[in-house]
Design a protein around this motif. Structure first.
Motif, mmCIF file in Angstrom:
data_model
loop_
_atom_site.group_PDB
_atom_site.id
_atom_site.type_symbol
_atom_site.label_atom_id
_atom_site.label_comp_id
_atom_site.label_asym_id
_atom_site.label_seq_id
_atom_site.Cartn_x
_atom_site.Cartn_y
_atom_site.Cartn_z
ATOM 1 N N VAL A 64 0.842 -1.205 0.000
ATOM 2 C CA VAL A 64 0.000 0.000 0.000
ATOM 3 C C VAL A 64 0.878 1.256 0.000
ATOM 4 C CG1 VAL A 64 -1.678 1.313 1.348
ATOM 5 C CG2 VAL A 64 -1.939 -1.155 1.097
ATOM 6 N N GLY A 65 1.938 1.254 0.811
ATOM 7 C CA GLY A 65 2.844 2.402 0.837
ATOM 8 C C GLY A 65 3.522 2.631 -0.501
ATOM 9 N N TYR A 66 3.919 1.523 -1.138
ATOM 10 C CA TYR A 66 4.538 1.652 -2.446
ATOM 11 C C TYR A 66 3.558 2.205 -3.465
ATOM 12 C CZ TYR A 66 6.851 0.256 -6.804
ATOM 13 O OH TYR A 66 7.421 0.251 -8.044
ATOM 14 N N ARG A 67 2.309 1.722 -3.412
ATOM 15 C CA ARG A 67 1.303 2.229 -4.339
ATOM 16 C C ARG A 67 1.076 3.713 -4.108
ATOM 17 N NH1 ARG A 67 -0.489 1.194 -9.138
ATOM 18 N NH2 ARG A 67 -0.706 -1.033 -8.649
ATOM 19 N N ALA A 68 1.076 4.152 -2.842
ATOM 20 C CA ALA A 68 0.912 5.578 -2.545
ATOM 21 C C ALA A 68 2.061 6.383 -3.135
ATOM 22 C CB ALA A 68 0.845 5.791 -1.031
ATOM 23 N N SER A 69 3.283 5.869 -3.003
ATOM 24 C CA SER A 69 4.455 6.567 -3.544
ATOM 25 C C SER A 69 4.425 6.607 -5.066
ATOM 26 C CB SER A 69 5.735 5.856 -3.065
ATOM 27 O OG SER A 69 5.751 5.728 -1.666
ATOM 28 N N LEU A 70 4.058 5.491 -5.671
ATOM 29 C CA LEU A 70 3.977 5.434 -7.126
ATOM 30 C C LEU A 70 2.922 6.398 -7.653
ATOM 31 C CD1 LEU A 70 4.546 4.234 -9.913
ATOM 32 C CD2 LEU A 70 3.059 2.298 -9.316
#
Length: 945
Positions: free
Chosen positions: A633-639
């Motif tokens: 989820v954090g990676y998706r937010a960053s992306l």
């Protein structure tokens, strides 16, 4: 069914208020579709069980499915024992096809709890996978109607089951479940602490049935002793028992056996038979049945409810026929319930008898019970329950039993039980060859529980096991310490491992190299050591794409992208798309996969980033791992931020925070990706509270003096600039500079230089220009259009005039070559505003209208407001924003609607997106309204627009 519904002892007296609360919970669950949690709390004998029986009966009458379980002193260390009681009968009633349907999808993560899956390795967040699977099992069961989960004696429930009940209750939106627990308050042990935490986190107001009044006591006395009753007798019974319903019944039963009703009952006699005599009274009543009656009832108390007759007879030392007659008599005397399971009529009776046994005798009886059960082939947990209550004796058979019980707990992902069994096992073993693996398993289970003691277990284990396993343990320990923010200890652990194993050919050595490189490369104090060692590390993985080299390759890619490594080299290190994107490898979880994530983000490899995001999300769904979920989820937010989708980034940030808070992790889990969601935090009004948190978040030294600290400081500076605190921002950015410069991090990671340049006061204009030009030069050196465009924008604002306009125009053109739509909008805004200031108003409006479109698509709320002001200044009129149609959908609404249009059910959408059923329903309702439709069948066409 009214408040005077009969119980085993007649009408349920003086419980109208409590019964109304139970009815209200059932009605609200039906009406609103949201779950309710109830905690019925009170001392033994107060009537908690009767209230649960009332709830179960009333729920059944309303058509609710009722699942029931009861905690037991002898089973409180059985991992997921209560869960198995709740769901076991239902699973046994299903045929193989029905079980397969029930355990489809993420529910399969809970299959091991019921012995329906291959044993799995314990990872750093095992229970989350099981809890996630159990949650979706419950959701599936509610599709046919509301559900009641009823747990009696929850103060004796196993902790993994209590954690599940808490996990479930925190996700009750849209899940029609009434979960009711009955428990004694202030019982010693971790169960009581867990129950208290559950009550506190859910803000429950416990139902506390009061003691019966004198009138209520009198009613029971009159019903039981008839003509022998009188006001003095009734008052004496109330005074002797305090109005506790069970004690009243026990007292009256003993009086009956002693001749009550024959003129021998008196207030004086009652006064000698207070509540403290319950245990002695039970033993005396058993002795009146048979001289060996006390031996049988003591054996039953030690073995616990449901004891096998063969075991009970052997432990009591009474022949079978005589013991059976005694048991029948105990049932007739209301000491035991009638039936083959030989339950005590109330746990208080068992406790009273049990505690009347002298401690040394009690422990020896448990040891004999363990031997009997082992000889009879009982389950390891059943034998271990008795071993936990007697002294170690160096018995190898006892060690085997405890080891087997711990293995069962590992299979079921119940780390609390693992630690309990293995802690008891340690004194039984002196052989280092066996002691080391036990300590390793204890340490891994402790890490899963985030118990600081686990670090000590792992450290001791490294000195007792073979070198290959010791190296794996060192890596686990270093990773766990780093993730906990215990930076000094993590570094010391790494160095100790290198002292022992550097130069060896053990398979885990490359992982150890990666962990040491991360510790050095992100710490200003040791960055020079990393830089000097980087060529050697690169040579170790040159040309490799295998799994063993992946962590080191990813680390080199992440640090390389943070610095000035060319994009092609970064992507080569990250490796082929065909690899499995998972944070679990070799039976443990590692954060090193996010080095690859960072590398891809910093070089704007958006296509590859989408590929990784899909892999991480699938891994998270498949394993139900909390670490994987937060990471995905954090990676998706960053992306999403890198792509300029700030609304979607916000929603994923909030989901990550929710996962962290619900699972009681520290906010340090946020430090890395907070920086990569900086624009969303500043731009989105829904994240104002997160901006406030960033202002207050403090990282412990020396962790806060590493790159993680700089990430937080960088966000804090941006927040302060957005709020107009330029002076505070400058102070904070100077701290960022003190960390970032020694690390050699470039503008692909963070434009702190241009941020500081724009924050500096006019008196420091020359330094500001130097910072912006330095950033531009570094961006051009690595051919990064995004970083170059951001630096050009800062330089254009600082230079001003015609040259400034040209630089701003160049910024727009460079940014158009990147996927940074939000950054294009920012540069267009600055260019439009600058054109307006030199009275080129038509050009200004053209740039600003384009900026407004891009800002709306990005969800850049604050930038959108500024653009509207600039358009008015330039003589234009802001365009209306879409409130209907596909463009009006929020990112989450679009994702949910698209999944529904593709045929996914609400439950499948919730599983896919890690959101509650209520959230799915809310997004679909909003999507229907905005799209002007009323059915699921219309979604696909409406989304196409």
């Amino acid at each position: 069914m009214g408040p005077d519904h009969p119980t085993a002892y007649g009408p349920l007296l003086e419980r109208e208020r409590e019964l109304a609360e139970l009815d209200r919970a059932l009605v609200e669950t039906e009406a609103g579709g949201d779950g309710r949690a109830l905690l019925i709390e009170g001392p033994a004998g107060i009537g908690k069980t009767s209230l649960l029986q009332q709830l179960d009966g009333r729920a059944g009458a309303r058509g609710h499915r009722v699942l029931k379980a009861t905690g037991s002193e002898m089973e409180r260390d059985f991992g997921f024992g209560i869960v198995r009681q709740l769901f076991g009968p239902l699973l046994r009633a299903l045929d193989p096809a029905g079980r397969a349907r029930l355990f489809a999808g993420p529910v399969a993560l809970a299959a091991a709890i019921f012995g329906l899956a291959e044993p799995g390795a314990l990872d750093l967040s095992p229970t989350e996978a099981s809890l996630y699977g159990l949650f979706w099992m419950v959701v599936g069961l509610t599709e046919t109607g509301p559900l009641v989960i009823s747990v009696d004696d929850a103060h004796w429930a196993d902790v993994p089951s209590l954690r599940f009940l808490r996990y479930l209750a925190q996700r009750f939106d849209g899940v029609p479940v009434t979960a009711a627990l009955a428990a004694r308050p202030n019982e010693p042990g971790i169960q009581a602490e867990t129950l208290q935490g559950l009550s506190s986190s859910l803000a429950l107001h416990p139902i506390r049935p009061p003691l019966l009044s004198a009138a209520g006591t009198a009613t029971i006395v009159r019903e039981r002793v008839g003509d022998a009753s009188s006001p003095p007798i009734e008052e004496a019974c109330h005074e002797a028992t305090g109005g506790n319903p069970l004690l009243i019944e026990s007292l009256l039963a003993e009086l009956a056996e002693r001749g009550a009703g024959n003129g021998t009952i008196s207030p004086e006699r009652i006064s000698t038979m207070g509540s403290e005599r319950v245990g002695a009274g039970v033993l005396e009543r058993a002795a009146r049945l048979d001289a060996r009656g006390p031996d049988v009832v003591r054996a039953a108390a030690v073995l616990g409810d449901g004891a096998d007759l063969r075991t009970l007879v052997a432990l009591a030392g009474v022949e079978r026929e005589r013991a059976s007659a005694i048991l029948d008599g105990l049932a007739g005397a209301s000491i035991l319930d009638p039936g083959p399971e030989r339950h005590f009529a109330h746990p208080l009776l068992r406790t009273a008898v049990y505690e009347a046994i002298p401690p040394a005798t009690r422990a020896e009886t448990h040891a004999r019970a363990a031997r009997l059960l082992r000889e009879q082939g009982a389950e390891p947990e059943a034998v271990a329950a008795h071993l936990l209550l007697c002294e170690p004796s160096g018995d190898p058979d006892a060690l085997d039993v405890l080891d087997a019980a711990a293995a069962r707990a590992e299979e079921r992902s119940a780390p609390e039980s693992v630690v309990t069994y293995l802690t008891r096992a340690l004194p039984e073993v002196d052989d280092p060859a066996r002691r080391g693996p036990i300590l390793h398993r204890m340490g891994r289970a402790g890490v899963a529980l985030r118990d600081p003691a686990s670090f000590g277990y792992l450290q001791e284990a490294t000195r007792l096991v073979d070198p290959a396993l010791a190296l794996e343990i060192y890596i686990e320990l270093a990773d766990a310490l780093a993730m906990a923010g215990v930076w000094d200890a993590a570094v010391a652990t790494i160095e100790e491992a290198f002292e022992r194993y550097e130069g060896s050919e053990l398979p885990g050595l490359l992982d150890l190299e990666a962990i040491r490189a991360a510790a050095r490369g992100y710490d200003p104090a040791t960055a020079a050591l990393y830089a000097a060692d980087e060529p050697r590390l690169a040579e170790l993985v040159r040309g490799r794409t295998d799994d063993e080299s992946s962590h080191l390759r990813w680390l080199l890619a992440g640090l390389g992208a943070s610095r000035q490594m060319p994009r092609e080299e970064v992507m080569e290190l990250i490796g082929p798309r065909s690899q499995a994107w998972t944070i679990a490898r070799r039976e443990r979880e590692s954060s090193l996969v996010f080095q690859a994530v960072m590398g891809v983000l910093f070089v704007d490899g958006i296509e590859e980033a989408e590929w990784i995001a899909a892999g991480l999300e699938e891994d998270a769904r498949r394993r139900g791992s909390l670490m994987a979920m937060i990471g995905a989820v954090g990676y998706r937010a960053s992306l999403d931020q890198r792509r300029g989708l700030l609304g979607s980034s916000e929603e994923n940030v909030l989901l990550a925070i929710d996962l962290i808070r619900r699972n009681e992790l520290t906010m340090m889990a946020l430090t890395t990706f907070l920086n990569f969601c900086l624009d969303a935090i500043v731009e989105r009004r829904g994240l104002d509270h997160l901006a406030d948190l960033v202002e207050s978040l403090e990282l412990p030294p020396p962790f806060g003096e590493t790159a993680s600290g700089a990430f937080v400081l960088d966000v804090r500076a941006a927040v302060r600039l957005a709020r107009g605190d330029r002076g505070g921002a400058v102070v904070t950015l100077r701290e960022v500079e003190a960390i970032m410069r020694p690390l050699g991090f470039g503008p692909r990671m963070t434009p702190w230089r241009s941020r500081l340049a724009l924050a500096l006061p006019p008196a420091e204009h020359e330094e500001a220009l130097a910072l912006a030009r330095e950033e531009l030069e570094m961006a051009r050196a690595v051919s990064s259009p995004r970083a170059e465009g951001v630096a050009l924008r800062a330089l254009g604002l600082l230079v001003g005039g015609e040259e400034g306009l040209a630089l701003l125009a160049d910024s727009v053109e460079r940014l158009r070559l990147s996927p940074a739509g939000f950054e294009v909008a920012r540069s267009l805004t600055e260019l439009g505003a600058a054109l307006g200031r030199v009275n080129r108003r038509k050009e200004a409006r053209d740039r600003l209208y384009e900026a407004a479109d891009l800002a709306q698509r990005a969800g850049a709320e604050r930038l959108g407001e500024r653009i509207e002001e600039e358009i008015r200044v330039a003589g234009g009129k802001p365009r209306r924003r879409a409130v209907y149609g596909p463009d009006s959908l929020t990112p989450s609404e679009r994702r949910v609607a698209a999944a529904a249009a593709g045929g996914a059910t609400n439950r499948e959408i919730g599983q896919m997106l890690f959101v509650s059923m209520r959230t799915v329903e809310m997004h679909l309702t909003n999507a229907y309204r905005k799209l002007g439709i009323s059915t699921r069948a219309e979604l696909a066409e409406a989304l196409e627009g």
